[in-house]
Design a protein around this motif. Structure first.
Motif: not given
Length: 478
Positions: A41-59
């Motif tokens: 779950p930590v890997t998933v959370s960090r990967a999504l955070a990286q995409l959010a930082a790139e402006g590709l996803v919104v959490t």
């Protein structure tokens, strides 16, 4: 390192799949991603955070992750060319320079590209950091009554007491200031003790970050050579007489980069020389908690044997924990303490209380001595693996001193070798090393490199890194 690699791979996979979802569309749940990709779950959370930082996803907490809607067209770029004139005006007469050279510091802070063996790191690999203990300490600290209030300017009394006990001798909590790590403490000490334009004595070679601090404050670093037993007292006395410097900065224990320990007969002599010169000794005790398993009893800090207030002592928890756990201490006695306190208050106000509370929780927990013992054992194993690999693959690199503490070796290169060329060739071969030149405040007497064994994943990576370094050496020789 494996965790970081998994995060990168998952982020790249999700990035490729974003076109499957319409703007605003919901991505699979974290649980579904964990099951599909067989990651934590930590890997998933960090990967999504990286995409959010790139402006590709919104959490959205409690709702999940969604594909970001297209951005509006960016505003036209402004014209910043006027700054070239404003920033380049003649500063030759400035006592304190307006531009700062941070290259010597960035060498040990910059993360190498993926797949490159990190022999240039200045901090423990994540596998050696007490991540669980720090997380637990931070969690407990956040629940302490008043944990989010303003702390005393000098630091929490209990933490100051802990640092005072760590230094030993007659040092008291009242003589300790809590700082935001060792770099901040060194900056405060140099500003307090030397006016812009003044000379300051430094070991040669020495830590590039300290040289950068001195030069940024408008000071002139004057080198005093170090041998296998630390700084040479007769040359230190000569340097004080020749320059009238108000301070000498040294690392008496496992000096960076040589690994030397100041010999017992030199300790008192260094303090006597400084006292006769009416000068201070800034003791950077940066690595006391990274002792190797075979080190034996350690000498006390110089500050523990200094009743006259000659020593301004700097120590930190950062090296033994994490680069983000920036809690350190300044210790001094006499009127200089008030000057140090005033400069720190003006510069930073205080160290955030939750971090101080977390430091107290950490060093007071049973996990702390266990962590130090584990690191002590692992650093010895890594040091031995690196020295063995160097002897096997690069026997022409001279290694006159193998330290029993710290996290690096200081090999001397064969005569005529260009350390800068070797560093570039090493990076092409897949290993990042640190050139020796930035460790000297004047012309270096010989070419060196610094090899860290703390920032890599383990002994296997050390052996592979030395093999790659041999490839780079062979390239430079051709």
């Amino acid at each position: 390192m494996q965790e970081r690699s998994s995060v990168r791979e998952l982020a790249e996979q999700l990035r490729r799949e974003l076109d499957r979802y319409s703007p605003g569309g919901k991505l699979p749940s974290s649980r579904a991603l964990v099951e599909r990709f067989r990651v934590s779950p930590v890997t998933v959370s960090r990967a999504l955070a990286q995409l959010a930082a790139e402006g590709l996803v919104v959490t959205r907490p409690g709702a999940g992750a969604f594909r970001a809607r297209p951005r509006t067209a960016p505003a036209p770029a402004g014209d910043t060319s006027w700054q070239e004139v404003a920033l380049s005006a003649d500063g030759a007469a400035d006592l304190v320079p307006r531009s700062v050279d941070a290259s010597g510091v960035l060498v040990s802070l910059a993360a190498p590209p993926p797949g490159v063996v990190e022999f240039n790191g200045g901090y423990l690999h994540p596998s050696l950091q007490p991540e669980r203990a720090m997380a637990a300490a931070l969690s407990r600290a956040g629940r302490r009554p008043g944990a989010w209030g303003r702390p005393p300017m000098e630091g929490l009394p209990e933490l100051r007491e802990w640092f005072a006990r760590s230094i030993g001798g007659s040092v008291t909590a009242a003589e300790v200031l809590v700082t935001a790590g060792g770099q901040s403490a060194l900056t405060t000490a140099l500003r307090a003790l030397a006016p812009p334009g003044a000379p300051v004595l430094v070991e040669s070679p020495t830590y590039p970050g300290m040289l950068a601090i001195a030069r940024a404050a408008g000071l002139r670093p004057v080198p005093v050579p170090v041998d296998a037993e630390g700084v040479r007292p007769e040359l230190l006395a000569d340097a004080f007489r020749a320059t009238g410097a108000p301070a000498f900065v040294c690392q008496p224990l496992f000096q960076n980069p040589t690994g030397a320990v100041l010999a017992p007969e030199r300790r008192a002599e260094v303090l006597r020389i400084a006292r006769r010169a009416g000068a201070f000794v800034i003791e950077d005790d940066f690595v006391r908690r990274l002792v190797h398993e075979d080190a034996g009893p350690l000498p006390r800090p110089l500050a523990a044997d200094d009743p006259d207030g000659v020593v301004v002592h700097v120590s930190s928890l950062t090296k033994a924990t994490s680069p983000s756990f920036r809690v350190g201490a300044l210790a001094a006695r006499g009127p200089v303490l008030e000057r140090l306190r005033a400069i720190q208050v003006v510069d930073t106000f205080f160290v955030p209380r939750p971090l101080q509370e977390a430091a107290l929780e950490l060093v007071g927990s049973p996990a702390w001595p266990r962590h130090l013992r584990a690191v002590s054992t692992e650093l010895k194993a890594r040091r031995d693996a690196m020295t063995a690999a160097l002897a096997l693959h690069l026997p022409d690199l001279a290694l006159p001193h193998v330290p029993s503490g710290g996290y690096h070796l200081w090999p001397r290169l064969p005569e005529g070798t260009d350390d800068t060329a070797l560093v570039a060739a090493a990076l092409r071969a897949g290993v990042a090393i640190t050139p020796g030149r930035p460790y000297f405040s004047a012309e270096p007497p010989a070419a060196h490199i610094r090899l860290s064994f703390a920032a890599v994943a383990g002994t296997g990576e050390i052996t592979e890194g030395v093999r790659r370094l041999r490839t780079a050496r062979d390239e430079v020789r051709r």
